[in-house]
Scaffold this motif. Structure first.
Motif, PDB file in Angstrom:
ATOM      1  N   HIS A 160     -26.253 -32.996  18.327  1.00 33.93           N
ATOM      2  CA  HIS A 160     -25.487 -31.848  17.820  1.00 33.93           C
ATOM      3  C   HIS A 160     -26.191 -31.182  16.640  1.00 33.93           C
ATOM      4  CE1 HIS A 160     -22.204 -33.046  20.449  1.00 33.93           C
ATOM      5  NE2 HIS A 160     -22.257 -34.254  19.924  1.00 33.93           N
ATOM      6  N   CYS A 161     -27.483 -30.903  16.832  1.00 34.37           N
ATOM      7  CA  CYS A 161     -28.242 -30.178  15.816  1.00 34.37           C
ATOM      8  C   CYS A 161     -29.283 -29.330  16.541  1.00 34.37           C
ATOM      9  CB  CYS A 161     -28.901 -31.137  14.837  1.00 34.37           C
ATOM     10  SG  CYS A 161     -30.155 -32.205  15.586  1.00 34.37           S
ATOM     11  N   SER A 162     -30.082 -28.607  15.783  1.00 30.11           N
ATOM     12  CA  SER A 162     -31.067 -27.732  16.417  1.00 30.11           C
ATOM     13  C   SER A 162     -32.339 -28.505  16.781  1.00 30.11           C
ATOM     14  CB  SER A 162     -31.428 -26.585  15.473  1.00 30.11           C
ATOM     15  OG  SER A 162     -32.246 -27.063  14.416  1.00 30.11           O
ATOM     16  N   PRO A 163     -33.086 -28.033  17.787  1.00 30.41           N
ATOM     17  CA  PRO A 163     -34.352 -28.679  18.128  1.00 30.41           C
ATOM     18  C   PRO A 163     -35.336 -28.693  16.965  1.00 30.41           C
ATOM     19  CG  PRO A 163     -33.645 -27.240  19.914  1.00 30.41           C
ATOM     20  CD  PRO A 163     -32.727 -26.982  18.761  1.00 30.41           C
ATOM     21  N   SER A 164     -35.320 -27.637  16.143  1.00 29.64           N
ATOM     22  CA  SER A 164     -36.260 -27.590  15.020  1.00 29.64           C
ATOM     23  C   SER A 164     -35.981 -28.705  14.030  1.00 29.64           C
ATOM     24  CB  SER A 164     -36.194 -26.233  14.326  1.00 29.64           C
ATOM     25  OG  SER A 164     -34.940 -26.056  13.683  1.00 29.64           O
ATOM     26  N   TYR A 165     -34.721 -29.056  13.847  1.00 27.46           N
ATOM     27  CA  TYR A 165     -34.388 -30.131  12.895  1.00 27.46           C
ATOM     28  C   TYR A 165     -34.886 -31.478  13.424  1.00 27.46           C
ATOM     29  CZ  TYR A 165     -31.847 -32.956   9.536  1.00 27.46           C
ATOM     30  OH  TYR A 165     -31.541 -33.846   8.546  1.00 27.46           O
ATOM     31  N   VAL A 166     -34.674 -31.729  14.721  1.00 21.95           N
ATOM     32  CA  VAL A 166     -35.175 -32.967  15.320  1.00 21.95           C
ATOM     33  C   VAL A 166     -36.690 -33.032  15.179  1.00 21.95           C
ATOM     34  CG1 VAL A 166     -35.446 -34.257  17.469  1.00 21.95           C
ATOM     35  CG2 VAL A 166     -33.249 -33.202  16.924  1.00 21.95           C
ATOM     36  N   SER A 167     -37.370 -31.918  15.435  1.00 22.08           N
ATOM     37  CA  SER A 167     -38.825 -31.888  15.331  1.00 22.08           C
ATOM     38  C   SER A 167     -39.282 -32.215  13.921  1.00 22.08           C
ATOM     39  CB  SER A 167     -39.356 -30.512  15.742  1.00 22.08           C
ATOM     40  OG  SER A 167     -39.115 -30.273  17.111  1.00 22.08           O
ATOM     41  N   ARG A 168     -38.593 -31.658  12.925  1.00 20.48           N
ATOM     42  CA  ARG A 168     -38.997 -31.889  11.546  1.00 20.48           C
ATOM     43  C   ARG A 168     -38.739 -33.326  11.113  1.00 20.48           C
ATOM     44  NH1 ARG A 168     -36.331 -27.390   8.109  1.00 20.48           N
ATOM     45  NH2 ARG A 168     -34.691 -27.721   9.602  1.00 20.48           N
ATOM     46  N   VAL A 169     -37.725 -33.953  11.679  1.00 25.03           N
ATOM     47  CA  VAL A 169     -37.497 -35.371  11.395  1.00 25.03           C
ATOM     48  C   VAL A 169     -38.624 -36.203  12.000  1.00 25.03           C
ATOM     49  CG1 VAL A 169     -35.989 -37.337  11.876  1.00 25.03           C
ATOM     50  CG2 VAL A 169     -34.994 -35.168  11.156  1.00 25.03           C
ATOM     51  N   ILE A 170     -39.003 -35.885  13.234  1.00 24.98           N
ATOM     52  CA  ILE A 170     -40.027 -36.668  13.924  1.00 24.98           C
ATOM     53  C   ILE A 170     -41.392 -36.528  13.255  1.00 24.98           C
ATOM     54  CG2 ILE A 170     -41.318 -36.838  16.097  1.00 24.98           C
ATOM     55  CD1 ILE A 170     -38.724 -36.276  17.571  1.00 24.98           C
ATOM     56  N   VAL A 171     -41.692 -35.360  12.691  1.00 25.01           N
ATOM     57  CA  VAL A 171     -42.996 -35.184  12.031  1.00 25.01           C
ATOM     58  C   VAL A 171     -42.962 -35.604  10.568  1.00 25.01           C
ATOM     59  CG1 VAL A 171     -43.635 -33.311  13.578  1.00 25.01           C
ATOM     60  CG2 VAL A 171     -42.601 -32.772  11.358  1.00 25.01           C
ATOM     61  N   GLY A 172     -41.796 -36.019  10.068  1.00 23.74           N
ATOM     62  CA  GLY A 172     -41.713 -36.527   8.706  1.00 23.74           C
ATOM     63  C   GLY A 172     -41.400 -35.505   7.649  1.00 23.74           C
TER      64      GLY A 172
END
Length: 318
Positions: A160-172
């Motif tokens: 329940h969040c945006s793809p950009s937020y998930v991406s930024r978590v994964i890249v640190g």
């Protein structure tokens, strides 16, 4: 969300991601950090720093929201009415050039530090330099993402969040609250316990308190497997190291330390976890030593059960 806001959202085109959306997600994460800091009785300096960051991002959100509104055609008069200021004040306060400079400065401050050198050597999956704790967490999440069949888009939908937020978590770029990391790891098919120590390190938190021997053994094994994930799941090429990662045995600390170093970790980060197991063993019914087959299996072997073959190298090492 009110019906008026829903209707407004439907009317506005969504050709590109709204800048304000990214900042709103970061603001929500910061608010969660503040709640955790208060619950954990974090030092006042930490709580005030989070409050300052949150206050600054509220102002950044206002500027970004105005920028996004102007991008989709809102007039300065409409902006002024929404903000409760005159048209001239709105135009001067949120002029496009000024807002873009403000948001670009924000992004530069929040950008993760670049890698000075490649985190791997010529042999795939074998660490060459030690990553920061934040980088280790990001690397572990990236490994989980690579080996899963879950796309960033699907993970975002489930979280329940945006793809950009998930991406930024994964890249640190972001280190979110533990509930979010737990959920993301679960979505990616991983074991949250293996990520917990990496997350605590990335957030600068102290390890948890004393545990029962079985729980302490599970915590150490999870910590080592988390480092293995962060390193890209390399084959260390040593049977004793493989046995440690399988949970067959807990050898002496120098061996555990060597495994940690081989995985690109810091022994000082894992030592307290190993000492928790040592303490739990001494305080357990085993008197002053664990059985030679190792702590990882002590909780599962019954009185009449067969025990695994002892590891070489002499003793249980605790």
């Amino acid at each position: 969300m009110s019906q008026q806001v829903r209707d407004a959202a439907k009317r506005e085109p969504r050709k590109t991601e709204r800048w304000a959306s990214r900042i709103a997600e970061d603001t929500l994460a910061l608010a969660g950090d503040m709640v955790e800091a208060e619950h954990e009785r974090a030092p006042l300096a930490v709580q005030l720093r989070l409050a300052r960051e949150l206050a600054a991002d509220v102002q950044n959100f206002i500027a970004a929201a105005v920028h996004d509104a102007r991008t989709v055609g809102h007039s300065w008069k409409a902006v002024g009415e929404a903000a409760g200021v005159s048209t001239d004040t709105a135009r001067g306060r949120w002029a496009e050039g000024k807002v873009l400079q403000q948001l670009q400065r924000r992004d530069r401050r929040r950008a993760p530090a670049p890698h000075a050198v490649s985190p791997t050597s010529g042999e795939p999956g074998v660490p060459q330099v030690r990553a920061t704790r934040r980088e280790q967490l990001a690397s572990a999440l990236a490994t989980l993402h690579r080996r899963s069949d879950v796309t960033v888009q699907r993970a975002a939908e489930l979280a329940h969040c945006s793809p950009s937020y998930v991406s930024r978590v994964i890249v640190g770029e972001r280190v979110p609250s533990w509930p979010f990391v737990h959920m993301l790891v679960t979505i990616l098919g991983g074991n949250p316990a293996e990520i917990r120590l990496l997350w605590e390190g990335a957030r600068g938190l102290a390890p948890s308190g004393r545990l029962a021997v079985g729980d302490a053994a599970e915590q150490l094994l999870a910590a080592l497997r988390g480092l293995h994930l962060a390193a890209g799941e390399p084959d260390l090429g040593d049977e004793e190291a493989r046995a440690v990662l399988r949970g067959d045995v807990v050898p002496e600390w120098p061996v555990v330390s060597a495994v940690v170093v081989a995985l690109g970790g810091q022994p000082a980060d894992v030592r307290p976890v190993w000492e928790d197991l040592h303490y739990a063993a001494l305080a357990s019914a085993f008197d002053d030593a664990l059985p030679p087959y190792g702590a990882f299996q002590c909780a599962t072997v019954g009185e009449a059960g067969e025990v695994p073959e002892a590891s070489g190298g002499g003793g249980n090492g605790l």
